[in-house]
Design a protein around this motif. Structure first.
Motif, PDB file in Angstrom:
ATOM      1  N   PHE A 119     -14.092 -50.437   5.414  1.00 22.46           N
ATOM      2  CA  PHE A 119     -15.024 -49.270   5.320  1.00 22.46           C
ATOM      3  C   PHE A 119     -14.123 -47.725   6.605  1.00 22.46           C
ATOM      4  O   PHE A 119     -14.620 -46.828   5.797  1.00 22.46           O
ATOM      5  N   ASN A 120     -13.981 -47.970   7.971  1.00 24.41           N
ATOM      6  CA  ASN A 120     -13.574 -47.076   9.019  1.00 24.41           C
ATOM      7  C   ASN A 120     -12.157 -46.515   8.197  1.00 24.41           C
ATOM      8  O   ASN A 120     -11.971 -45.347   7.939  1.00 24.41           O
ATOM      9  N   ALA A 121     -11.393 -47.051   7.219  1.00 28.49           N
ATOM     10  CA  ALA A 121     -10.047 -47.117   6.694  1.00 28.49           C
ATOM     11  C   ALA A 121     -10.014 -46.004   5.451  1.00 28.49           C
ATOM     12  O   ALA A 121      -8.947 -45.552   5.425  1.00 28.49           O
ATOM     13  N   TYR A 122     -11.300 -46.589   4.681  1.00 29.14           N
ATOM     14  CA  TYR A 122     -11.700 -45.911   3.778  1.00 29.14           C
ATOM     15  C   TYR A 122     -12.266 -44.003   4.559  1.00 29.14           C
ATOM     16  O   TYR A 122     -12.324 -43.456   3.381  1.00 29.14           O
ATOM     17  N   LEU A 123     -13.213 -44.531   5.405  1.00 28.33           N
ATOM     18  CA  LEU A 123     -13.431 -42.296   6.031  1.00 28.33           C
ATOM     19  C   LEU A 123     -12.550 -42.232   5.915  1.00 28.33           C
ATOM     20  O   LEU A 123     -12.307 -40.461   5.752  1.00 28.33           O
ATOM     21  N   ARG A 124     -11.211 -42.562   7.234  1.00 32.08           N
ATOM     22  CA  ARG A 124      -9.926 -41.749   7.540  1.00 32.08           C
ATOM     23  C   ARG A 124      -8.681 -41.246   6.337  1.00 32.08           C
ATOM     24  O   ARG A 124      -8.058 -40.118   6.195  1.00 32.08           O
ATOM     25  N   ARG A 125      -9.507 -42.393   4.070  1.00 28.53           N
ATOM     26  CA  ARG A 125      -8.332 -41.532   3.653  1.00 28.53           C
ATOM     27  C   ARG A 125      -9.635 -40.901   2.661  1.00 28.53           C
ATOM     28  O   ARG A 125      -8.941 -40.079   1.532  1.00 28.53           O
ATOM     29  N   ALA A 126     -10.880 -40.497   2.678  1.00 25.24           N
ATOM     30  CA  ALA A 126     -11.517 -39.682   2.090  1.00 25.24           C
ATOM     31  C   ALA A 126     -11.169 -38.361   2.633  1.00 25.24           C
ATOM     32  O   ALA A 126     -10.804 -37.598   3.556  1.00 25.24           O
ATOM     33  N   GLU A 127     -11.313 -37.972   1.297  1.00 27.76           N
ATOM     34  CA  GLU A 127     -11.140 -35.951   1.393  1.00 27.76           C
ATOM     35  C   GLU A 127     -12.018 -35.159   2.051  1.00 27.76           C
ATOM     36  O   GLU A 127     -13.616 -35.865   2.209  1.00 27.76           O
ATOM     37  N   GLU A 128     -12.339 -34.686   2.694  1.00 27.26           N
ATOM     38  CA  GLU A 128     -13.411 -33.234   2.921  1.00 27.26           C
ATOM     39  C   GLU A 128     -14.547 -33.119   2.668  1.00 27.26           C
ATOM     40  O   GLU A 128     -16.097 -33.717   2.942  1.00 27.26           O
ATOM     41  N   SER A 129     -14.400 -33.077   1.136  1.00 25.87           N
ATOM     42  CA  SER A 129     -15.728 -33.836   0.229  1.00 25.87           C
ATOM     43  C   SER A 129     -16.766 -34.550   0.383  1.00 25.87           C
ATOM     44  O   SER A 129     -17.355 -34.248   0.830  1.00 25.87           O
TER      45      SER A 129
END
Length: 199
Positions: A119-129
């Motif tokens: 989940f943390n890895a997913y957060l780092r890849r996510a866009e600002e929106s």
């Protein structure tokens, strides 16, 4: 009491005879039927109804939360959002985090990576929106875990102009359709008989 009578009684006890007066103290052994009480059909139906209502309530909450997060505007920078999201994620218990990760298509892999790590890895890849909506989502989940979840969801829904009643109606209709499909008899597949070849 004479000693020979007492010794006779003791010998009788050693030989396996039950002393007088203990027969009445024996408790009746329960029969196999008493050990395994019949399942009450109405009780089972009540349990099924409660499980169904819990499932409906859970899906309504999940969809309401998803609709709210979809309405979150973009304002903060990515580094700010990531910082807040990671700190909020650390406050979630494992069950809440697994449920939240599943909403975003994240599951534990065979490689042994844990859901928090994924989940943390997913957060780092996510866009600002996306990070903005996740921050709101995490905040709602944490607040709901510590208070009245229905009240928290409705308050958040009011802020982001989401209609939880419409979501609830749709979920109930979907469950009713599934229940109806289960009760309908399935068509029996006919096996075609091949004609025998003439000798």
């Amino acid at each position: 009491m004479p000693l020979h009578r007492r010794s006779d009684r003791l010998r009788g006890n050693r030989q396996g005879r039950t002393p007088q007066g203990l027969h009445s103290a024996r408790l009746p052994r329960p029969s196999p039927e008493e050990k395994k009480p019949a399942v009450d059909a109405s009780y089972k139906a009540q349990q099924d109804k409660e499980r169904r209502e819990q499932a409906v309530s859970y899906i309504i909450s999940v969809r309401t939360l998803a609709a709210i997060t979809a309405a979150v505007p973009v304002r903060l920078l990515k580094r700010d959002l990531l910082f807040v999201a990671e700190r909020l994620t650390a406050l979630l218990n494992e069950n809440h985090l697994i449920a939240l990760a599943r909403q975003h298509g994240i599951k534990s892999t065979k490689d042994g990576d844990s859901v928090p790590k994924l989940f943390n890895a997913y957060l780092r890849r996510a866009e600002e929106s996306k990070l903005g909506s996740i921050v709101i989502e995490l905040t709602i989940v944490l607040a709901a875990a510590r208070g009245n979840s229905n009240t928290i969801l409705r308050e958040a829904a009011a802020v982001y102009k989401v209609n939880p009643d419409a979501i609830a109606l749709k979920v109930k209709q979907e469950f009713a359709a599934k229940e109806k499909a289960k009760k309908e008899p399935k068509p029996v597949a006919k096996v075609a008989v091949k004609p025998k070849k003439a000798a």
